[in-house]
Design a protein around this motif. Structure first.
Motif, PDB file in Angstrom:
ATOM      1  N   PRO B 120      26.624  12.408   8.845  1.00  0.00           N
ATOM      2  CA  PRO B 120      26.373  11.037   8.393  1.00  0.00           C
ATOM      3  C   PRO B 120      25.393  10.274   9.280  1.00  0.00           C
ATOM      4  O   PRO B 120      24.784   9.307   8.833  1.00  0.00           O
ATOM      5  CB  PRO B 120      27.757  10.373   8.449  1.00  0.00           C
ATOM      6  N   ASP B 121      25.253  10.695  10.556  1.00  0.00           N
ATOM      7  CA  ASP B 121      24.378   9.962  11.479  1.00  0.00           C
ATOM      8  C   ASP B 121      22.973  10.551  11.541  1.00  0.00           C
ATOM      9  O   ASP B 121      22.121  10.041  12.263  1.00  0.00           O
ATOM     10  CB  ASP B 121      24.984   9.983  12.891  1.00  0.00           C
ATOM     11  N   HIS B 122      22.752  11.651  10.822  1.00  0.00           N
ATOM     12  CA  HIS B 122      21.444  12.314  10.909  1.00  0.00           C
ATOM     13  C   HIS B 122      20.423  11.558  10.061  1.00  0.00           C
ATOM     14  O   HIS B 122      20.734  11.087   8.968  1.00  0.00           O
ATOM     15  CB  HIS B 122      21.569  13.766  10.430  1.00  0.00           C
ATOM     16  N   GLN B 123      19.199  11.502  10.596  1.00  0.00           N
ATOM     17  CA  GLN B 123      18.111  10.741   9.953  1.00  0.00           C
ATOM     18  C   GLN B 123      17.870  11.170   8.502  1.00  0.00           C
ATOM     19  O   GLN B 123      17.691  10.333   7.620  1.00  0.00           O
ATOM     20  CB  GLN B 123      16.847  10.996  10.770  1.00  0.00           C
ATOM     21  N   GLU B 124      17.899  12.476   8.247  1.00  0.00           N
ATOM     22  CA  GLU B 124      17.666  12.944   6.867  1.00  0.00           C
ATOM     23  C   GLU B 124      18.770  12.446   5.941  1.00  0.00           C
ATOM     24  O   GLU B 124      18.512  12.028   4.806  1.00  0.00           O
ATOM     25  CB  GLU B 124      17.622  14.476   6.811  1.00  0.00           C
ATOM     26  N   VAL B 125      20.005  12.493   6.429  1.00  0.00           N
ATOM     27  CA  VAL B 125      21.151  12.098   5.597  1.00  0.00           C
ATOM     28  C   VAL B 125      21.131  10.588   5.341  1.00  0.00           C
ATOM     29  O   VAL B 125      21.430  10.142   4.224  1.00  0.00           O
ATOM     30  CB  VAL B 125      22.470  12.551   6.262  1.00  0.00           C
ATOM     31  N   LEU B 126      20.720   9.805   6.345  1.00  0.00           N
ATOM     32  CA  LEU B 126      20.583   8.360   6.141  1.00  0.00           C
ATOM     33  C   LEU B 126      19.553   8.095   5.050  1.00  0.00           C
ATOM     34  O   LEU B 126      19.734   7.214   4.197  1.00  0.00           O
ATOM     35  CB  LEU B 126      20.168   7.681   7.448  1.00  0.00           C
ATOM     36  N   GLY B 127      18.483   8.898   5.040  1.00  0.00           N
ATOM     37  CA  GLY B 127      17.462   8.774   4.003  1.00  0.00           C
ATOM     38  C   GLY B 127      18.012   9.131   2.631  1.00  0.00           C
ATOM     39  O   GLY B 127      17.866   8.381   1.665  1.00  0.00           O
ATOM     40  N   LEU B 128      18.680  10.274   2.529  1.00  0.00           N
ATOM     41  CA  LEU B 128      19.251  10.718   1.245  1.00  0.00           C
ATOM     42  C   LEU B 128      20.236   9.684   0.711  1.00  0.00           C
ATOM     43  O   LEU B 128      20.267   9.379  -0.483  1.00  0.00           O
ATOM     44  CB  LEU B 128      19.961  12.069   1.415  1.00  0.00           C
ATOM     45  N   ASN B 129      21.040   9.159   1.623  1.00  0.00           N
ATOM     46  CA  ASN B 129      22.018   8.133   1.252  1.00  0.00           C
ATOM     47  C   ASN B 129      21.314   6.924   0.638  1.00  0.00           C
ATOM     48  O   ASN B 129      21.779   6.358  -0.354  1.00  0.00           O
ATOM     49  CB  ASN B 129      22.810   7.739   2.501  1.00  0.00           C
ATOM     50  N   GLY B 130      20.184   6.553   1.206  1.00  0.00           N
ATOM     51  CA  GLY B 130      19.403   5.443   0.664  1.00  0.00           C
ATOM     52  C   GLY B 130      18.867   5.749  -0.730  1.00  0.00           C
ATOM     53  O   GLY B 130      18.971   4.926  -1.641  1.00  0.00           O
ATOM     54  N   TRP B 131      18.335   6.958  -0.920  1.00  0.00           N
ATOM     55  CA  TRP B 131      17.806   7.341  -2.230  1.00  0.00           C
ATOM     56  C   TRP B 131      18.918   7.463  -3.267  1.00  0.00           C
ATOM     57  O   TRP B 131      18.677   7.333  -4.464  1.00  0.00           O
ATOM     58  CB  TRP B 131      16.995   8.640  -2.132  1.00  0.00           C
ATOM     59  N   ALA B 132      20.149   7.740  -2.796  1.00  0.00           N
ATOM     60  CA  ALA B 132      21.299   7.825  -3.708  1.00  0.00           C
ATOM     61  C   ALA B 132      21.788   6.433  -4.106  1.00  0.00           C
ATOM     62  O   ALA B 132      22.657   6.308  -4.969  1.00  0.00           O
ATOM     63  CB  ALA B 132      22.434   8.595  -3.039  1.00  0.00           C
ATOM     64  N   GLY B 133      21.224   5.405  -3.463  1.00  0.00           N
ATOM     65  CA  GLY B 133      21.708   4.049  -3.724  1.00  0.00           C
ATOM     66  C   GLY B 133      23.100   3.849  -3.138  1.00  0.00           C
ATOM     67  O   GLY B 133      23.899   3.059  -3.632  1.00  0.00           O
ATOM     68  N   GLY B 134      23.396   4.613  -2.079  1.00  0.00           N
ATOM     69  CA  GLY B 134      24.702   4.507  -1.427  1.00  0.00           C
ATOM     70  C   GLY B 134      25.664   5.551  -1.956  1.00  0.00           C
ATOM     71  O   GLY B 134      26.208   5.402  -3.053  1.00  0.00           O
ATOM     72  N   ALA B 135      25.863   6.627  -1.205  1.00  0.00           N
ATOM     73  CA  ALA B 135      26.786   7.686  -1.625  1.00  0.00           C
ATOM     74  C   ALA B 135      28.228   7.202  -1.488  1.00  0.00           C
ATOM     75  O   ALA B 135      28.512   6.305  -0.699  1.00  0.00           O
ATOM     76  CB  ALA B 135      26.570   8.937  -0.780  1.00  0.00           C
ATOM     77  N   LYS B 136      29.112   7.810  -2.261  1.00  0.00           N
ATOM     78  CA  LYS B 136      30.537   7.452  -2.175  1.00  0.00           C
ATOM     79  C   LYS B 136      31.206   8.148  -0.992  1.00  0.00           C
ATOM     80  O   LYS B 136      32.260   7.730  -0.529  1.00  0.00           O
ATOM     81  CB  LYS B 136      31.263   7.872  -3.464  1.00  0.00           C
ATOM     82  N   PHE B 137      30.613   9.259  -0.572  1.00  0.00           N
ATOM     83  CA  PHE B 137      31.179   9.987   0.563  1.00  0.00           C
ATOM     84  C   PHE B 137      30.066  10.785   1.228  1.00  0.00           C
ATOM     85  O   PHE B 137      29.274  11.431   0.555  1.00  0.00           O
ATOM     86  CB  PHE B 137      32.299  10.936   0.107  1.00  0.00           C
TER      87      PHE B 137
END
Lengths: 305, 305
Positions: B120-137
């Protein structure tokens, strides 16, 4: 004596029976492609109302223009084409839940290699397979393994779609899906789509049967041995009641004999000891008439109360 | 001494470095949002070429109009908006594999509750989370469980989509997916979509490292402790070589010290016995320069051959 809430037909079965009987009254004798529901008492009732099972071979060897009913289990698109070619009048009694699964597999899985969780010989699954345009794999959990070699290689492509026969049990479907996921990981999948096409009514009855079975000493499952749903209810009852304490019976006439065998095999000291202290659970397949269930309930009450 | 085939940068990292250096030569100093690749030697090389890491906080507290590089790991859409608002010239070095994962999560999962497998703290995952419009998990396998209570309730809706951080390991992703499937079965899902967004180059290197580790006594994994990919390679090497026989080293300077500690902890009778009979495997993260790998190989050969 306990039951897991509402029993009797699911709406798919009751709708199919009503539709067929009304059609036969108005239009004359109707032949259904296979039994309209997998229950001997239902088939007998329908015969009285001029709805008779027929096989596809019989349709093909008979004169054209017959009235043919598609059962609640549905049929592949080829069957509709054949009936149309032969000038048959078709009454489509496909259950709405099954029809939705057919739509999912033909539309949402276009371009996907399809995997169907279910009994490959069951009428509904043959139908789904047809709507899928030919699945790459059809079977249950154990069919994914080769004895001594572990997982089978399924030879699936990059995009894989999985659906279930509507009368299967959700946790078993998920076990199946997870094994497929492990197999396709080795086959380098890119996308996996899983549609939970299990009927919510069937799923709820299975869940409640599973819970009830934990609280009783003996479970009676009322239904036909031909019914996928009845067989599944017996499966989910076994972890709770114990494998030897789940009996499938077709109707009230079989209660006494079934109990007699069970007493003998379980080696109880006296039949009376059982009848005064044991808890009995009763459940029924979704193609079992409520009348049959009520007769079984009355019979059990007569013995035990 | 053995290596699992081709090592050095993956094309995402090499492309990002080349782009950034060429941009800085033409347009003057470039600030990358975080290290362009998670490797200290790469960061040092880039500094020499006027490419310097910067944080978002530093961007926001600095004068407008700066040159800013998005790293190979990508960034959420909000970052692009912020940089645009501040009049920054943006050089987008997002890896094409990461960009594809971003497109999947923003387009193909529109209307789905998104679950991301990753750190969850990795830069790529923060990016993906943003493109997902906020992941649920967002998390890894263990994060799906609550101590003593089994599965967490994730509160996901009817349609659930799962993707992976591109640098994770395929079999671990599938373990994660299967656990999510069991959770959503209880939450009554209707559709599950899984996109295997793991980079095929990363996956192949992990697979080959896993195989190599079975045939050696000691595995050296060359890379930074900051690199998700390097950490994963160490994870997949452990079942083969044994957990105590996998060492992460950053460069050739650390070989002698790492081996010294290993000799001592493994309690070998003599260092010479090891050096004449042991098989050493060497692998490297996809952000480790081939030059660094070659120096490690030379150092190991000097000691062992």
């Amino acid at each position: 004596m306990k039951t897991p809430g509402k029993l009797g037909y699911c709406f798919g079965v009751s709708q199919a029976i009503e539709k067929a009987v009304a059609f036969a009254e108005e239009n004359g004798p109707l032949n259904s492609l296979g039994p309209l529901a997998h229950n001997e008492d239902v088939v007998a009732y329908l015969r009285e109302h001029r709805v008779t099972p027929i096989t596809m071979e019989e349709v093909l060897s008979t004169a054209v223009g017959m009235n043919v009913g598609i059962t609640a289990h549905g049929a592949p698109p080829e069957t509709y084409d054949t009936l149309k070619e032969r000038g048959c009048q078709v009454l489509d009694c496909t259950c709405p839940i099954v029809r939705k699964a057919q739509a999912v597999v033909s539309q949402l899985m276009d371009g996907f290699d399809v995997v169907i969780f279910g009994d490959p010989d069951h009428q509904e699954v043959l139908g789904l397979n047809g709507w899928a345009g030919g699945a790459k794999f059809v079977g249950t959990f154990n069919d994914l393994f080769t004895a001594g070699q572990g997982y089978k290689r399924l030879g699936l492509g990059k995009r894989v779609g999985v659906i279930s026969q509507t009368t299967q049990i959700p946790p078993l479907f998920v076990d199946f899906v997870t094994t497929v996921a492990h197999i396709i990981e080795r086959e380098r999948f890119q996308e996996l789509r899983v549609f939970n096409t299990i009927c919510p009514i069937v799923a709820a009855r299975a869940r409640k049967t599973n819970e009830l079975a934990k609280r009783v000493d003996l479970m009676l499952v009322v239904g036909s041995l031909e019914s996928a749903n009845t067989a599944n209810l017996a499966t989910v009852a076994k972890p709770g009641a114990g494998a030897d304490n789940v009996l499938i019976i077709q109707n009230a006439d079989q209660v006494t004999a079934a109990l007699g065998n069970w007493y003998a095999e379980a080696g109880f000291p006296s039949r009376e000891a059982v009848e005064t202290s044991f808890r009995i659970g009763i459940t029924a397949g979704t193609s079992t008439p409520i009348k049959t269930v009520n007769e079984v309930v009355a019979q059990v009450k007569e013995i035990f109360e």
